[in-house]
Design an enzyme around this catalytic site. Structure first.
Site, PDB file in Angstrom:
ATOM      1  N   ASN A  75       0.804  -1.229   0.000  1.00 13.99           N
ATOM      2  CA  ASN A  75       0.000   0.000   0.000  1.00 13.99           C
ATOM      3  C   ASN A  75       0.834   1.273   0.000  1.00 13.99           C
ATOM      4  O   ASN A  75       0.432   2.279  -0.583  1.00 13.99           O
ATOM      5  CB  ASN A  75      -0.971  -0.002   1.180  1.00 13.99           C
ATOM      6  N   ASN A 184      -0.556   8.954 -25.144  1.00 13.91           N
ATOM      7  CA  ASN A 184      -0.589  10.364 -25.547  1.00 13.91           C
ATOM      8  C   ASN A 184       0.374  11.226 -24.734  1.00 13.91           C
ATOM      9  O   ASN A 184       0.869  12.234 -25.216  1.00 13.91           O
ATOM     10  CB  ASN A 184      -2.005  10.909 -25.381  1.00 13.91           C
ATOM     11  N   ASP A 240       2.897  16.163 -23.395  1.00  9.08           N
ATOM     12  CA  ASP A 240       2.393  15.557 -24.626  1.00  9.08           C
ATOM     13  C   ASP A 240       3.519  14.885 -25.406  1.00  9.08           C
ATOM     14  O   ASP A 240       4.440  15.555 -25.892  1.00  9.08           O
ATOM     15  CB  ASP A 240       1.742  16.652 -25.479  1.00  9.08           C
ATOM     16  N   ASP A 270      -6.211   5.259 -24.530  1.00 10.88           N
ATOM     17  CA  ASP A 270      -6.672   6.510 -23.945  1.00 10.88           C
ATOM     18  C   ASP A 270      -6.521   7.656 -24.947  1.00 10.88           C
ATOM     19  O   ASP A 270      -5.549   7.719 -25.703  1.00 10.88           O
ATOM     20  CB  ASP A 270      -5.793   6.789 -22.713  1.00 10.88           C
ATOM     21  N   LYS A 273      -8.242  10.935 -29.629  1.00 11.49           N
ATOM     22  CA  LYS A 273      -8.451  12.199 -30.341  1.00 11.49           C
ATOM     23  C   LYS A 273      -7.217  13.094 -30.227  1.00 11.49           C
ATOM     24  O   LYS A 273      -7.035  14.023 -31.012  1.00 11.49           O
ATOM     25  CB  LYS A 273      -9.674  12.913 -29.732  1.00 11.49           C
ATOM     26  N   HIS A 274      -6.375  12.798 -29.265  1.00 12.89           N
ATOM     27  CA  HIS A 274      -5.245  13.682 -28.963  1.00 12.89           C
ATOM     28  C   HIS A 274      -3.928  13.205 -29.543  1.00 12.89           C
ATOM     29  O   HIS A 274      -2.869  13.727 -29.214  1.00 12.89           O
ATOM     30  CB  HIS A 274      -5.152  13.878 -27.450  1.00 12.89           C
ATOM     31  N   GLU A 301     -10.580   5.783 -26.844  1.00 10.01           N
ATOM     32  CA  GLU A 301     -11.429   6.790 -26.219  1.00 10.01           C
ATOM     33  C   GLU A 301     -11.360   8.078 -27.033  1.00 10.01           C
ATOM     34  O   GLU A 301     -10.362   8.791 -26.986  1.00 10.01           O
ATOM     35  CB  GLU A 301     -10.966   7.060 -24.784  1.00 10.01           C
ATOM     36  N   ASP A 373     -14.991   8.934 -15.871  1.00 14.00           N
ATOM     37  CA  ASP A 373     -14.850  10.354 -16.214  1.00 14.00           C
ATOM     38  C   ASP A 373     -16.154  11.129 -16.139  1.00 14.00           C
ATOM     39  O   ASP A 373     -16.192  12.297 -16.530  1.00 14.00           O
ATOM     40  CB  ASP A 373     -14.264  10.494 -17.627  1.00 14.00           C
TER      41      ASP A 373
HETATM   42  C1  NOJ Z   1      -9.174  10.110 -20.537  1.00  7.36           C
HETATM   43  C2  NOJ Z   1      -9.242   9.266 -19.332  1.00  7.36           C
HETATM   44  O1  NOJ Z   1     -10.331   8.428 -19.369  1.00  7.36           O
HETATM   45  C3  NOJ Z   1      -9.212  10.233 -18.186  1.00  7.36           C
HETATM   46  O2  NOJ Z   1      -9.587   9.619 -16.999  1.00  7.36           O
HETATM   47  C4  NOJ Z   1      -7.811  10.748 -18.151  1.00  7.36           C
HETATM   48  O3  NOJ Z   1      -7.653  11.681 -17.125  1.00  7.36           O
HETATM   49  C5  NOJ Z   1      -7.487  11.428 -19.481  1.00  7.36           C
HETATM   50  N1  NOJ Z   1      -7.883  10.650 -20.615  1.00  7.36           N
HETATM   51  C6  NOJ Z   1      -5.999  11.646 -19.585  1.00  7.36           C
HETATM   52  O4  NOJ Z   1      -5.331  10.429 -19.583  1.00  7.36           O
HETATM   53 CA    CA Z   2      -2.474  -2.943  -1.788  1.00  8.61          CA
END
Ligand code: NOJ
Ligand code: CA
Ligand code: NOJ
Length: 730
Positions: A75, A184, A240, A270, A273-274, A301, A373
């Site tokens: 942890n 990204n 980036d 992830d 688009k970027h 995404e 999100d």
């Molecule tokens: C989209 C992800 O789902 C979100 O949680 C994240 O903060 C951004 N991309 C950047 O990685």
């Molecule tokens: Ca743990």
């Protein structure tokens, strides 16, 4: 597929037996979840998830840190200390969940009918606290999106050995594993570790120490509808990465390869688009390298609110060309509007109808009602009925359902509107008796037995603002779903269906206020009452066809020599033939529901795949790349003046450059013009090939203006990335 009258007559007695069996086992009396376990365990599914074809899957999305603490010893791990909050009051620090914890709960997920897990990015995240401007509250990469080393597992989550144990355990329960992969960016560029990136412990670059150009230094995105900013500026102050840099390209692909070598079945990418660019660009080269290591499911995404979003056309182009499917955000918005916010049901139907004409492979896109999100569904609307209705829709509409962890336990925390990070509470309970748990379980069983849900078409059958009745159909397999989100009952008359003659009991029994048996005569359903808040499902699973029927060819982008899996029905046991267009593909393996072939050596493009035994199947489209792919940045300087709405595009040889196409969907682009009148775009092209190309202007009115002179030509690099700059030829 038309049945003759005689076949129908012979069919009927069989059907009656089937209906009897169904009513005995699946409804009326015992609820599906009370079925003796042995029945499910012994039955061979009619469809099965494999690494190329997730259409039959039900995916469960887990934020690893928030699921279950299987190993308290990690942890506050040595070398990465001070980012753990045992009190669980700082929502942006680690709370103790880990790979070992998820591994322990695999039987719980398998019991719910889950067939794939999507885990938050497990890579090593920043070791130093991150502070928002003006704040002294520490934050950590508990969510996985603040990578510092893509080659290591975050010590809060465990070790590579824990990762391997998770994959092996999941596989032993029939679950596939999808990792979240975020190429990204690294981590916040202006705090904490300032974007620092390591390769298995060796420092590579930081945002403030970047002599080799690993990052873009263009500031942050201010306009999310500007594709240049989206791709080349920092997203939310995250450093980036410059994918056009060969070192970055090989760093990221190497990290991906390491996960594939550890048995990962799929990838959620992830922030697609970027990264450059809508036609696929670098991401098409990523999917190309992934699929060359064996078929895998990829889903990206592309965040957008609805199909009216200005980037929707680019999202479609991406999904149809990159080999990476998308999370279907427009459908999510519609489902939340209809089931949480009270809009009329037609909003969902209208999105699906429009998406059907845009996506080449709608059934491969992932669908969901909430995620990490956005506020959880129950934060928007605390009614369990509404949640169950939305879940029924997401489990039966076209696309691969993704269930956000805890939904089945009604997990939510509504602090400050319940968005990030309050939508990521610690998993509350692992009980197996909730209605939602059993709804998911029942509809998962149906998804495994009736191929209409994974492979079928979609048709709206009856609709008003409360009632939404629709049908999925794959050849003779039919699933009819009725959802009434209203507090009054409706008399349903004039409902048509593809279900054969007979009576059908409710597959969900009385689980969701249903239990209605319907009678079908010549395609018409006898009038019945759909009660308040009722969800019912009626289905017909056809006997195995003797004609081959293709439901899936995956992945939907491959290159000659890759393995591709064809799934469906009626392939039989003896090896037949498979063609891509007119070219035969060599068969690697053959079974009644799944054939593996090698993509033949054809020119790049869209091909109709057909399976033939003593008869031939339907034709199912798939895209083939010309060869292995590399990312190349194409720049044209000093282009002619353009007016508002005009754009420069790249067009050229081979499917990768649109085969000299001149429309916004066939040519590559639109190009970026941060230094107008110079324009550029990154494209994915066949490695080592010599390529002819030109730039065109597509005017706002659709008219096309070509460059003069002969074609440009360029020899693409055999590995790494490339760049070519030309002047516009007048
Ligand atoms: C989209 C992800 O789902 C979100 O949680 C994240 O903060 C951004 N991309 C950047 O990685
Ligand atoms: Ca743990
Ligand atoms: C047609 C265009 O008019 C021309 O400029 C271009 O060179 C060719 N397509 C491609 O060979």
């Amino acid at each position: 597929m038309e049945q003759t009258g005689r076949q129908r007559a012979l069919f009927l007695p069989f059907l009656l037996v089937l209906v009897l069996l169904c009513s005995t086992f699946l409804s009326g009396g015992p609820l599906p979840h009370l079925l003796p376990v042995a029945i499910h365990a012994q039955s061979t599914p009619n469809v099965a998830v494999n690494t190329a074809d997730f259409k039959p899957a039900i995916i469960y999305q887990v934020v690893l840190d928030r699921f279950f603490d299987g190993n308290p010893a990690n942890n506050d791990p040595a070398g990465d200390t001070g980012l753990y909050d045992s009190t669980k009051t700082n929502w942006k620090l680690y709370w103790g969940g880990d790979l070992a914890g998820l591994t322990q709960k695999i039987p719980y997920l398998a019991g719910m009918g889950i067939t794939a897990i999507w885990i938050s990015s497990p890579v090593d995240n920043v070791h130093l606290p991150v502070y928002e401007p003006g704040s002294s509250v520490p934050e950590a990469g508990y969510h996985g999106y603040w990578a510092r080393d893509f080659y290591r597992i975050d010590p809060h989550l465990g070790t590579w050995s824990d990762f391997d144990t998770l994959v092996a355990t999941a596989h032993s329960y029939g679950l596939k594993v999808i990792i979240d992969f975020a190429p990204n960016h690294s981590n916040p560029n202006d705090t904490g570790e300032y974007g620092s990136l390591y390769q298995n412990g060796t420092f590579e670059a930081a945002y403030n120490n970047d002599p080799n150009g690993w990052f873009h230094h263009n500031g942050g995105i201010s306009d999310y509808n500007n594709l240049y900013q989206d791709e080349y500026d920092n997203l939310a102050d995250l450093a980036d990465l410059a994918q056009e840099n060969s070192s970055v390209d090989s760093y990221l692909k190497g990290a991906m390869a390491q996960f594939l070598a550890h048995g990962v079945d799929g990838v959620r990418v992830d922030a697609v688009k970027h990264m450059p660019a809508p036609d696929g660009g670098w991401l098409r080269t990523l999917s190309d390298s992934v699929e060359a290591q064996g078929p895998h499911y990829m889903v990206g995404e592309w965040y957008l609110s609805s199909i009216s979003d200005p980037t929707y056309p680019y999202a479609l182009k991406f999904a149809n060309r990159s080999g990476i499917n998308l999370l279907n955000f427009p459908l999510t918005t519609a489902l939340r509007d209809v089931y949480a916010s009270g809009n009329g049901a037609s909003e969902v139907d209208s999105v699906l109808t429009q998406e059907e004409s845009g996506f080449l492979w709608l059934n491969d896109q992932a669908i969901f009602i909430d995620n990490h999100d956005m506020p959880r569904f129950l934060t928007l609307n605390s009614s369990y009925d509404r949640l169950h209705e939305a879940l029924a829709a997401v489990l039966t509409l076209p696309g691969i359902p993704v269930i956000y962890y805890g939904t089945e336990q009604y997990l939510h925390n509504d602090t400050n509107g319940g968005g990030d990070p309050y939508n990521r509470p610690m998993m509350s309970s692992f009980g197996t008796t909730t209605t939602a748990y059993n709804e998911i379980k029942a509809l998962s069983a149906l998804r495994q037995s009736n191929p209409a849900l994974a492979y079928g078409t979609y048709q709206q059958r009856w609709i008003n603002s409360d009632v939404f009745i629709y049908e999925r159909q794959f050849f003779n397999n039919v699933v009819l779903v009725a959802v009434n989100k209203g507090s009054s009952s409706y008399s349903i008359s004039g409902l048509y269906t593809a279900l054969p003659n007979g009576s059908y009991s409710d597959y969900l029994g009385t689980l969701l206020h249903g239990g209605t048996t319907i009678t079908v005569t010549n395609g018409a359903v006898g009038t019945f009452t759909l009660g308040a808040n009722q969800v019912s499902v009626w289905q017909y699973t056809a006997p195995e066809s003797s004609t081959p029927e293709i439901g899936s060819v995956g992945p939907n982008l491959s290159r000659p020599g890759d393995q591709v899996i064809i799934d469906g029905q009626g392939f039989g046991n003896s090896v037949g033939s498979v063609k891509f267009g007119t070219t035969a593909a060599s068969v690697v393996s053959w079974s009644p529901h799944s054939i593996t072939v090698t993509t033949p050596n054809v020119a790049g493009g869209l091909y109709g795949v057909q399976v033939c035994t003593s008869s031939c199947s339907n034709v199912y489209e798939t895209r083939v790349s010309s060869a292995a792919q590399v990312a190349v940045t194409f720049t044209v300087n000093n282009a002619p003046p353009t007016n508002y709405g005009d754009n420069v595009y790249l067009t050229g040889q081979f499917d990768e450059l649109g085969n000299w196409g001149t429309t916004t969907t066939t040519a590559i682009g639109p190009l970026n013009d941060p230094n107008y009148p110079n324009w550029f775009v990154m494209a994915s092209v066949p490695a080592c090939w010599n390529i002819q190309f030109k730039f065109i202007i597509i005017h706002a009115d659709g008219s096309v203006q070509w460059e003069n002179g002969s074609n440009h030509s360029y020899s693409a690099p055999c590995s790494g990335t490339g760049a070519v700059t030309v002047n516009w030829q007048y």
